[in-house]
Design a protein around this motif. Structure first.
Motif, PDB file in Angstrom:
ATOM      1  N   PHE A 106     -25.225  -9.205  -3.101  1.00 17.47           N
ATOM      2  CA  PHE A 106     -26.307  -9.848  -2.996  1.00 17.47           C
ATOM      3  C   PHE A 106     -27.137  -9.522  -4.434  1.00 17.47           C
ATOM      4  O   PHE A 106     -27.751 -10.473  -5.096  1.00 17.47           O
ATOM      5  CB  PHE A 106     -27.286  -9.008  -1.839  1.00 17.47           C
ATOM      6  CG  PHE A 106     -28.563  -9.819  -1.652  1.00 17.47           C
ATOM      7  CD1 PHE A 106     -28.746 -10.733  -0.986  1.00 17.47           C
ATOM      8  CD2 PHE A 106     -29.691  -9.349  -2.255  1.00 17.47           C
ATOM      9  CE1 PHE A 106     -29.975 -11.450  -0.703  1.00 17.47           C
ATOM     10  CE2 PHE A 106     -31.019  -9.713  -2.157  1.00 17.47           C
ATOM     11  CZ  PHE A 106     -31.209 -10.819  -1.225  1.00 17.47           C
ATOM     12  N   VAL A 107     -26.980  -8.411  -4.872  1.00 15.71           N
ATOM     13  CA  VAL A 107     -27.536  -7.962  -6.276  1.00 15.71           C
ATOM     14  C   VAL A 107     -26.839  -9.005  -7.380  1.00 15.71           C
ATOM     15  O   VAL A 107     -27.576  -9.515  -8.362  1.00 15.71           O
ATOM     16  CB  VAL A 107     -27.425  -6.651  -6.227  1.00 15.71           C
ATOM     17  CG1 VAL A 107     -27.810  -6.307  -8.024  1.00 15.71           C
ATOM     18  CG2 VAL A 107     -28.433  -5.692  -5.719  1.00 15.71           C
ATOM     19  N   LEU A 108     -25.694  -9.448  -7.123  1.00 14.37           N
ATOM     20  CA  LEU A 108     -25.158 -10.140  -8.247  1.00 14.37           C
ATOM     21  C   LEU A 108     -25.247 -11.689  -8.210  1.00 14.37           C
ATOM     22  O   LEU A 108     -25.433 -12.092  -8.982  1.00 14.37           O
ATOM     23  CB  LEU A 108     -23.318 -10.045  -7.965  1.00 14.37           C
ATOM     24  CG  LEU A 108     -22.833  -8.681  -8.613  1.00 14.37           C
ATOM     25  CD1 LEU A 108     -21.368  -8.734  -8.301  1.00 14.37           C
ATOM     26  CD2 LEU A 108     -22.910  -8.509 -10.063  1.00 14.37           C
ATOM     27  N   VAL A 109     -25.120 -12.056  -6.698  1.00 11.12           N
ATOM     28  CA  VAL A 109     -25.437 -13.554  -6.531  1.00 11.12           C
ATOM     29  C   VAL A 109     -26.832 -14.222  -6.722  1.00 11.12           C
ATOM     30  O   VAL A 109     -26.851 -15.333  -7.044  1.00 11.12           O
ATOM     31  CB  VAL A 109     -24.683 -13.918  -5.295  1.00 11.12           C
ATOM     32  CG1 VAL A 109     -25.453 -13.879  -4.097  1.00 11.12           C
ATOM     33  CG2 VAL A 109     -24.209 -15.526  -5.142  1.00 11.12           C
ATOM     34  N   VAL A 110     -27.741 -13.504  -6.140  1.00  8.52           N
ATOM     35  CA  VAL A 110     -29.269 -13.783  -6.288  1.00  8.52           C
ATOM     36  C   VAL A 110     -29.765 -14.262  -7.490  1.00  8.52           C
ATOM     37  O   VAL A 110     -30.072 -15.355  -7.692  1.00  8.52           O
ATOM     38  CB  VAL A 110     -29.886 -13.060  -5.199  1.00  8.52           C
ATOM     39  CG1 VAL A 110     -31.539 -13.602  -5.299  1.00  8.52           C
ATOM     40  CG2 VAL A 110     -29.781 -13.004  -3.852  1.00  8.52           C
ATOM     41  N   PRO A 111     -29.930 -13.215  -8.329  1.00 10.42           N
ATOM     42  CA  PRO A 111     -30.460 -13.655  -9.561  1.00 10.42           C
ATOM     43  C   PRO A 111     -29.479 -14.385 -10.403  1.00 10.42           C
ATOM     44  O   PRO A 111     -30.265 -15.527 -11.235  1.00 10.42           O
ATOM     45  CB  PRO A 111     -30.575 -12.168 -10.433  1.00 10.42           C
ATOM     46  CG  PRO A 111     -29.453 -11.337  -9.630  1.00 10.42           C
ATOM     47  CD  PRO A 111     -29.431 -11.724  -8.325  1.00 10.42           C
ATOM     48  N   ILE A 112     -28.213 -14.290 -10.335  1.00  8.80           N
ATOM     49  CA  ILE A 112     -27.321 -15.331 -11.195  1.00  8.80           C
ATOM     50  C   ILE A 112     -27.500 -16.860 -10.665  1.00  8.80           C
ATOM     51  O   ILE A 112     -27.275 -17.653 -11.376  1.00  8.80           O
ATOM     52  CB  ILE A 112     -25.934 -14.653 -11.436  1.00  8.80           C
ATOM     53  CG1 ILE A 112     -25.833 -13.443 -12.025  1.00  8.80           C
ATOM     54  CG2 ILE A 112     -24.936 -15.543 -11.969  1.00  8.80           C
ATOM     55  CD1 ILE A 112     -24.505 -12.871 -11.890  1.00  8.80           C
ATOM     56  N   GLY A 113     -27.354 -16.689  -9.192  1.00  5.44           N
ATOM     57  CA  GLY A 113     -27.571 -18.257  -8.741  1.00  5.44           C
ATOM     58  C   GLY A 113     -28.634 -18.900  -9.050  1.00  5.44           C
ATOM     59  O   GLY A 113     -28.670 -19.909  -9.137  1.00  5.44           O
ATOM     60  N   ILE A 114     -29.919 -18.122  -8.833  1.00  2.14           N
ATOM     61  CA  ILE A 114     -31.252 -18.617  -9.180  1.00  2.14           C
ATOM     62  C   ILE A 114     -31.115 -19.078 -10.524  1.00  2.14           C
ATOM     63  O   ILE A 114     -31.687 -20.251 -11.220  1.00  2.14           O
ATOM     64  CB  ILE A 114     -32.278 -17.665  -8.731  1.00  2.14           C
ATOM     65  CG1 ILE A 114     -32.394 -17.552  -7.241  1.00  2.14           C
ATOM     66  CG2 ILE A 114     -33.599 -18.188  -9.458  1.00  2.14           C
ATOM     67  CD1 ILE A 114     -33.426 -16.616  -7.146  1.00  2.14           C
ATOM     68  N   LEU A 115     -30.698 -18.347 -11.456  1.00  2.62           N
ATOM     69  CA  LEU A 115     -30.614 -18.617 -12.760  1.00  2.62           C
ATOM     70  C   LEU A 115     -30.013 -19.651 -13.119  1.00  2.62           C
ATOM     71  O   LEU A 115     -30.253 -20.662 -14.146  1.00  2.62           O
ATOM     72  CB  LEU A 115     -30.395 -17.356 -13.802  1.00  2.62           C
ATOM     73  CG  LEU A 115     -30.023 -17.347 -15.317  1.00  2.62           C
ATOM     74  CD1 LEU A 115     -31.342 -17.612 -15.736  1.00  2.62           C
ATOM     75  CD2 LEU A 115     -29.589 -16.261 -15.659  1.00  2.62           C
ATOM     76  N   GLY A 116     -28.813 -19.768 -12.450  1.00  4.67           N
ATOM     77  CA  GLY A 116     -27.812 -21.160 -12.855  1.00  4.67           C
ATOM     78  C   GLY A 116     -28.501 -22.247 -12.481  1.00  4.67           C
ATOM     79  O   GLY A 116     -28.525 -23.283 -13.009  1.00  4.67           O
ATOM     80  N   GLY A 117     -29.150 -22.031 -11.220  1.00  2.86           N
ATOM     81  CA  GLY A 117     -29.822 -23.300 -10.751  1.00  2.86           C
ATOM     82  C   GLY A 117     -31.058 -23.952 -11.536  1.00  2.86           C
ATOM     83  O   GLY A 117     -31.294 -25.223 -12.019  1.00  2.86           O
TER      84      GLY A 117
END
Length: 317
Positions: A106-117
């Motif tokens: 969760f800590v990895l994917v949420v900020p990186i996923g939002i940033l990527g979007g």
């Protein structure tokens, strides 16, 4: 706000009730005999029948369900048929392990996923947008066991940077546990990145094309201020629901990952219980996941209503 949350809570309770019925009935249709599974294929039939009677599995289904759900509501998850011990400690320990793995992912994917979007939306229809969108979609459609095996081969076998099993040594500290959880969290990251990035990208594109964004730009506000104060707040609303949904998946959908990396979490516990026809363990594990999922959804509804007053006010009318 209160009426809105009460309605959501009532809906969650109805969902959990239906889940409990489905789980109970699903456990009953599993092939095999409980007493025979415990005592073995060569046990005397009278001993098997006596064990089934002592466990209560020969009672009417409605009586079994009522007894199980009543005890569960009072904190008693039952006694494991296989271990002949209370189920609750096993479920709590396994859930704690799964939550550790889910938290790392969760800590990895949420900020990186939002940033990527966000980056994809700000570069709409440009090469960077296509790379992020197609890359996220490509890794999303790959099953976890495929990406897990590839990552094990790369980081665990060839480079030897990370351990291939998630079972850390006894008494390991926080950073040692984190080190062992990095590799099994990466397949989850790859699966969820595409969902979160696409939702964030879609929300950003819609917000950037809105009237309030044009008004803010015409007022002469700096572009960074427009993004932070006006665009992101509205763009990330749909993403919150997706994140909450995936939180339930992170807790409950870990059977493949936990098996592949030999990790003792709630997913592997449920799988083992299903194989051994350990009904109390199976039912308690699945219903616990349902409760976690329901709580995550309620939190998402609360945050969504706080960030978007139109939803809250519309629900209260």
């Amino acid at each position: 706000m209160l009426a809105f949350l009460v309605r959501r809570l009532a809906l969650s309770l109805v969902t959990l009730f239906l889940l409990s019925v489905m789980v109970f009935l699903g456990g009953q249709v599993l092939p095999g005999n409980v007493g025979r599974a415990i005592l073995g294929p060569f046990a005397d039939q009278r001993a098997v029948d006596a064990l089934n009677h002592s466990l209560g599995v020969d009672r009417p289904l409605l009586v079994q369900y009522g007894s199980w759900i009543w005890n569960f509501l009072h904190g008693d998850m039952g006694t494991s048929y296989v271990f002949r011990a209370p189920v609750a400690p096993f479920v709590i320990d396994a859930l704690g392990n799964s939550m550790k793995l889910a938290l790392v992912a969760f800590v990895l994917v949420v900020p990186i996923g939002i940033l990527g979007g966000v980056i994809a939306a700000l570069n709409f229809n440009r090469p960077l947008d296509r790379i992020i969108s197609l890359g996220g979609l490509s890794v999303t459609v790959l099953p976890e066991f495929v990406t897990g095996i590839i990552l094990i081969l790369i980081f665990g076998v060839w480079l030897r940077w990370l351990p291939i099993a998630a079972a850390w040594p006894k008494g390991a500290g926080f950073f040692t546990q984190l080190y062992y959880l990095i590799l099994p969290s990466l397949p989850l990251f790859l699966v969820l990145f595409g969902y979160i990035a696409r939702m964030a990208r879609s929300g950003m594109i819609e917000a950037l094309d809105s009237d309030y964004t044009r008004t803010a730009v015409l007022k002469g506000l700096p572009w960074r201020t427009v993004i932070w104060r006006h665009v992101l707040r509205n763009a990330l609303l749909p993403t919150i629901t997706v994140i909450a949904t995936q939180t339930g998946y992170l807790i409950g959908g870990l059977v493949v990952i936990e098996t592949l990396f030999r990790y003792q979490g709630i997913g592997s516990l449920i799988f083992t219980a299903a194989r051994g026809k350990d009904f109390p363990m199976l039912e308690a594990g699945i219903l616990t996941i349902g409760i976690v999922y329901a709580v995550a959804t309620l939190v998402a509804d609360f945050l969504y209503s706080v960030l978007n007053p139109r939803i809250r006010l519309g629900a209260e009318q």
